[in-house]
Design a protein around this motif. Structure first.
Motif, PDB file in Angstrom:
ATOM      1  N   GLY A 186       4.988   1.421  -2.709  1.00 49.98           N
ATOM      2  CA  GLY A 186       6.382   1.739  -2.999  1.00 49.98           C
ATOM      3  C   GLY A 186       6.599   1.917  -4.494  1.00 49.98           C
ATOM      4  N   VAL A 187       7.506   1.127  -5.058  1.00 45.22           N
ATOM      5  CA  VAL A 187       7.798   1.230  -6.490  1.00 45.22           C
ATOM      6  C   VAL A 187       6.921   0.272  -7.296  1.00 45.22           C
ATOM      7  CG1 VAL A 187      10.159   2.008  -6.136  1.00 45.22           C
ATOM      8  CG2 VAL A 187       9.682  -0.443  -6.316  1.00 45.22           C
ATOM      9  N   TYR A 188       5.944  -0.330  -6.649  1.00 47.31           N
ATOM     10  CA  TYR A 188       5.012  -1.232  -7.333  1.00 47.31           C
ATOM     11  C   TYR A 188       3.599  -0.672  -7.252  1.00 47.31           C
ATOM     12  CZ  TYR A 188       8.703  -4.759  -7.351  1.00 47.31           C
ATOM     13  OH  TYR A 188       9.881  -5.435  -7.565  1.00 47.31           O
ATOM     14  N   ILE A 189       2.769  -1.087  -8.201  1.00 44.25           N
ATOM     15  CA  ILE A 189       1.353  -0.756  -8.154  1.00 44.25           C
ATOM     16  C   ILE A 189       0.538  -2.036  -8.323  1.00 44.25           C
ATOM     17  CG2 ILE A 189       1.536   1.631  -8.973  1.00 44.25           C
ATOM     18  CD1 ILE A 189       0.758   0.589 -11.769  1.00 44.25           C
ATOM     19  N   GLU A 190      -0.655  -2.037  -7.725  1.00 45.30           N
ATOM     20  CA  GLU A 190      -1.624  -3.112  -7.916  1.00 45.30           C
ATOM     21  C   GLU A 190      -2.766  -2.560  -8.757  1.00 45.30           C
ATOM     22  OE1 GLU A 190      -2.998  -4.545  -4.182  1.00 45.30           O
ATOM     23  OE2 GLU A 190      -0.980  -4.870  -3.387  1.00 45.30           O
ATOM     24  N   ILE A 191      -3.031  -3.194  -9.891  1.00 41.46           N
ATOM     25  CA  ILE A 191      -4.125  -2.782 -10.774  1.00 41.46           C
ATOM     26  C   ILE A 191      -5.272  -3.775 -10.587  1.00 41.46           C
ATOM     27  CG2 ILE A 191      -4.828  -2.387 -13.159  1.00 41.46           C
ATOM     28  CD1 ILE A 191      -1.864  -1.843 -13.793  1.00 41.46           C
ATOM     29  N   HIS A 192      -6.414  -3.276 -10.131  1.00 45.68           N
ATOM     30  CA  HIS A 192      -7.545  -4.147  -9.817  1.00 45.68           C
ATOM     31  C   HIS A 192      -8.672  -3.968 -10.839  1.00 45.68           C
ATOM     32  CE1 HIS A 192      -6.367  -5.465  -5.665  1.00 45.68           C
ATOM     33  NE2 HIS A 192      -5.545  -4.431  -5.829  1.00 45.68           N
ATOM     34  N   THR A 193      -9.112  -5.078 -11.431  1.00 46.17           N
ATOM     35  CA  THR A 193     -10.305  -5.109 -12.279  1.00 46.17           C
ATOM     36  C   THR A 193     -11.357  -5.925 -11.520  1.00 46.17           C
ATOM     37  OG1 THR A 193      -9.847  -7.175 -13.479  1.00 46.17           O
ATOM     38  CG2 THR A 193      -8.763  -5.150 -14.283  1.00 46.17           C
ATOM     39  N   PRO A 194     -12.600  -6.014 -12.022  1.00 46.74           N
ATOM     40  CA  PRO A 194     -13.606  -6.797 -11.292  1.00 46.74           C
ATOM     41  C   PRO A 194     -13.215  -8.251 -11.057  1.00 46.74           C
ATOM     42  CG  PRO A 194     -14.688  -5.382 -12.874  1.00 46.74           C
ATOM     43  CD  PRO A 194     -13.214  -5.271 -13.141  1.00 46.74           C
ATOM     44  N   GLN A 195     -12.404  -8.831 -11.932  1.00 46.60           N
ATOM     45  CA  GLN A 195     -12.089 -10.252 -11.820  1.00 46.60           C
ATOM     46  C   GLN A 195     -10.620 -10.554 -11.516  1.00 46.60           C
ATOM     47  OE1 GLN A 195     -14.498 -12.532 -11.925  1.00 46.60           O
ATOM     48  NE2 GLN A 195     -16.022 -10.936 -12.251  1.00 46.60           N
ATOM     49  N   HIS A 196      -9.721  -9.596 -11.731  1.00 43.71           N
ATOM     50  CA  HIS A 196      -8.290  -9.883 -11.606  1.00 43.71           C
ATOM     51  C   HIS A 196      -7.557  -8.723 -10.936  1.00 43.71           C
ATOM     52  CE1 HIS A 196      -9.704 -12.041 -15.270  1.00 43.71           C
ATOM     53  NE2 HIS A 196      -9.073 -13.040 -14.699  1.00 43.71           N
ATOM     54  N   HIS A 197      -6.326  -8.979 -10.555  1.00 39.80           N
ATOM     55  CA  HIS A 197      -5.446  -7.871 -10.198  1.00 39.80           C
ATOM     56  C   HIS A 197      -4.036  -8.204 -10.675  1.00 39.80           C
ATOM     57  CE1 HIS A 197      -4.138 -10.205  -6.631  1.00 39.80           C
ATOM     58  NE2 HIS A 197      -3.099  -9.386  -6.594  1.00 39.80           N
ATOM     59  N   PHE A 198      -3.332  -7.152 -11.039  1.00 41.66           N
ATOM     60  CA  PHE A 198      -1.999  -7.282 -11.626  1.00 41.66           C
ATOM     61  C   PHE A 198      -1.036  -6.418 -10.824  1.00 41.66           C
ATOM     62  CE2 PHE A 198      -5.248  -7.510 -14.895  1.00 41.66           C
ATOM     63  CZ  PHE A 198      -4.949  -8.696 -15.550  1.00 41.66           C
ATOM     64  N   ILE A 199       0.165  -6.924 -10.629  1.00 38.57           N
ATOM     65  CA  ILE A 199       1.214  -6.160  -9.954  1.00 38.57           C
ATOM     66  C   ILE A 199       2.269  -5.762 -10.980  1.00 38.57           C
ATOM     67  CG2 ILE A 199       3.023  -6.222  -8.194  1.00 38.57           C
ATOM     68  CD1 ILE A 199       1.314  -8.186  -6.630  1.00 38.57           C
ATOM     69  N   GLN A 200       2.582  -4.471 -11.006  1.00 39.05           N
ATOM     70  CA  GLN A 200       3.555  -3.949 -11.955  1.00 39.05           C
ATOM     71  C   GLN A 200       4.598  -3.111 -11.230  1.00 39.05           C
ATOM     72  OE1 GLN A 200       2.948  -4.364 -15.769  1.00 39.05           O
ATOM     73  NE2 GLN A 200       2.077  -6.030 -14.538  1.00 39.05           N
ATOM     74  N   ARG A 201       5.812  -3.103 -11.729  1.00 38.78           N
ATOM     75  CA  ARG A 201       6.841  -2.216 -11.185  1.00 38.78           C
ATOM     76  C   ARG A 201       6.690  -0.857 -11.869  1.00 38.78           C
ATOM     77  NH1 ARG A 201      11.629  -2.743  -8.309  1.00 38.78           N
ATOM     78  NH2 ARG A 201      13.133  -1.070  -8.659  1.00 38.78           N
ATOM     79  N   LYS A 202       6.008   0.041 -11.212  1.00 38.25           N
ATOM     80  CA  LYS A 202       5.712   1.346 -11.782  1.00 38.25           C
ATOM     81  C   LYS A 202       5.224   2.254 -10.668  1.00 38.25           C
ATOM     82  CE  LYS A 202       3.933   1.576 -15.870  1.00 38.25           C
ATOM     83  NZ  LYS A 202       3.031   1.560 -17.056  1.00 38.25           N
ATOM     84  N   LEU A 203       5.494   3.559 -10.788  1.00 42.88           N
ATOM     85  CA  LEU A 203       5.006   4.523  -9.816  1.00 42.88           C
ATOM     86  C   LEU A 203       3.567   4.908 -10.129  1.00 42.88           C
ATOM     87  CD1 LEU A 203       8.100   6.901  -9.538  1.00 42.88           C
ATOM     88  CD2 LEU A 203       7.472   5.006  -8.009  1.00 42.88           C
ATOM     89  N   LEU A 204       2.819   5.281  -9.092  1.00 45.02           N
ATOM     90  CA  LEU A 204       1.421   5.651  -9.284  1.00 45.02           C
ATOM     91  C   LEU A 204       1.292   6.855 -10.210  1.00 45.02           C
ATOM     92  CD1 LEU A 204      -1.386   4.709  -8.309  1.00 45.02           C
ATOM     93  CD2 LEU A 204      -1.269   6.477  -6.557  1.00 45.02           C
ATOM     94  N   LYS A 205       2.196   7.819 -10.073  1.00 47.33           N
ATOM     95  CA  LYS A 205       2.120   9.012 -10.921  1.00 47.33           C
ATOM     96  C   LYS A 205       2.369   8.680 -12.390  1.00 47.33           C
ATOM     97  CE  LYS A 205       6.911  10.532 -10.170  1.00 47.33           C
ATOM     98  NZ  LYS A 205       7.768  11.626  -9.655  1.00 47.33           N
ATOM     99  N   GLU A 206       3.090   7.603 -12.649  1.00 43.15           N
ATOM    100  CA  GLU A 206       3.344   7.202 -14.031  1.00 43.15           C
ATOM    101  C   GLU A 206       2.080   6.651 -14.675  1.00 43.15           C
ATOM    102  OE1 GLU A 206       7.991   5.873 -14.226  1.00 43.15           O
ATOM    103  OE2 GLU A 206       6.641   4.503 -13.166  1.00 43.15           O
ATOM    104  N   ILE A 207       1.386   5.760 -13.973  1.00 42.42           N
ATOM    105  CA  ILE A 207       0.164   5.211 -14.563  1.00 42.42           C
ATOM    106  C   ILE A 207      -0.954   6.252 -14.569  1.00 42.42           C
ATOM    107  CG2 ILE A 207      -0.844   4.222 -12.458  1.00 42.42           C
ATOM    108  CD1 ILE A 207      -1.631   1.801 -14.264  1.00 42.42           C
TER     109      ILE A 207
END
Length: 223
Positions: free
Chosen positions: A148-169
């Motif tokens: 939806g209006v959130y994205i999950e950013i996954h690294t090898p050790q962590h993941h972060f949730i941000q309020r942002k559209l996929l097309k923006e990142i």
């Protein structure tokens, strides 16, 4: 303020300690010191921005062995050397280090090498977390998933949730990232296998959409 994360791979304890002090005086953060190539390969999570590596480590795995692995993971590196042997320097040059630092260390040489590294690093992503602001090297991101209006950013050790559209990142990430599905961006350097329906990344399976077939073909043709 963003501080680039540096690892030092140096088998001489006092040399490594001295180098850490010099590096820390600048806008860099030493996140690990390894006294052998074997220890580095065994323990690293690859979540650093650049490395300073002694060419002649007193172990089976030398700096010349580590250079290709660092390049494979998109990590610029600086070679430390006290040896002026032409053949060794030729072998080192073929690995395209960002710079060299001679022993004994001089602050002006360390400063110059760090400046070169800084220019080779990609623009970082600013991430807001419960603990405050963090900065991520895009090369450390394995994939990004939209929800939806959130994205999950996954690294090898962590993941972060941000309020942002996929097309923006997507617009903020370098060209090594591929849109393979309306809900997924993947870092092409982490792709291990692929089939008609999905890509296999480190520990993850990402679905493939027909509408993004051209992006996947571009990746395959570049291999």
């Amino acid at each position: 303020m963003f501080k680039a994360k540096i690892v030092i791979i140096e088998d001489e304890f006092f040399a490594a300690t001295h180098l850490k002090k010099l590096v820390s005086q600048h806008n860099f953060w030493v996140v690990g010191i390894y006294h052998s190539g074997e220890d580095f390969l065994k323990e690293t999570d690859w979540e650093f921005d650049a490395a300073i590596v002694d060419i002649f480590l007193s172990s089976k795995v030398t700096g010349l062995d580590l250079g290709p692995k660092l390049t494979e993971h998109q990590k610029p590196f600086v070679f430390i050397t006290a040896n002026k042997d032409k053949e060794t320097l030729k072998a080192a040059a073929r690995l395209a280090p960002a710079a060299y630092i001679s022993k004994p260390f001089h602050e002006v040489d360390v400063t110059a090498a760090l400046e070169i590294i800084a220019h080779k690093l990609p623009e970082t992503l600013k991430i807001r977390t419960a603990n405050g602001v963090e900065y991520i090297n895009p090369n450390d991101i394995v994939y990004v998933k939209s929800d939806g209006v959130y994205i999950e950013i996954h690294t090898p050790q962590h993941h972060f949730i941000q309020r942002k559209l996929l097309k923006e990142i997507e617009n903020e990430l370098p060209s090594l990232f591929l849109r393979v599905h309306r809900s997924y961006l993947v870092n092409s350097q982490y792709v291990l296998q692929f089939s008609a329906n999905h890509l296999s990344l480190k520990g993850h399976k990402i679905p493939i959409s027909r509408s993004y077939k051209d992006n996947i073909e571009r990746f395959l043709n570049s291999q």
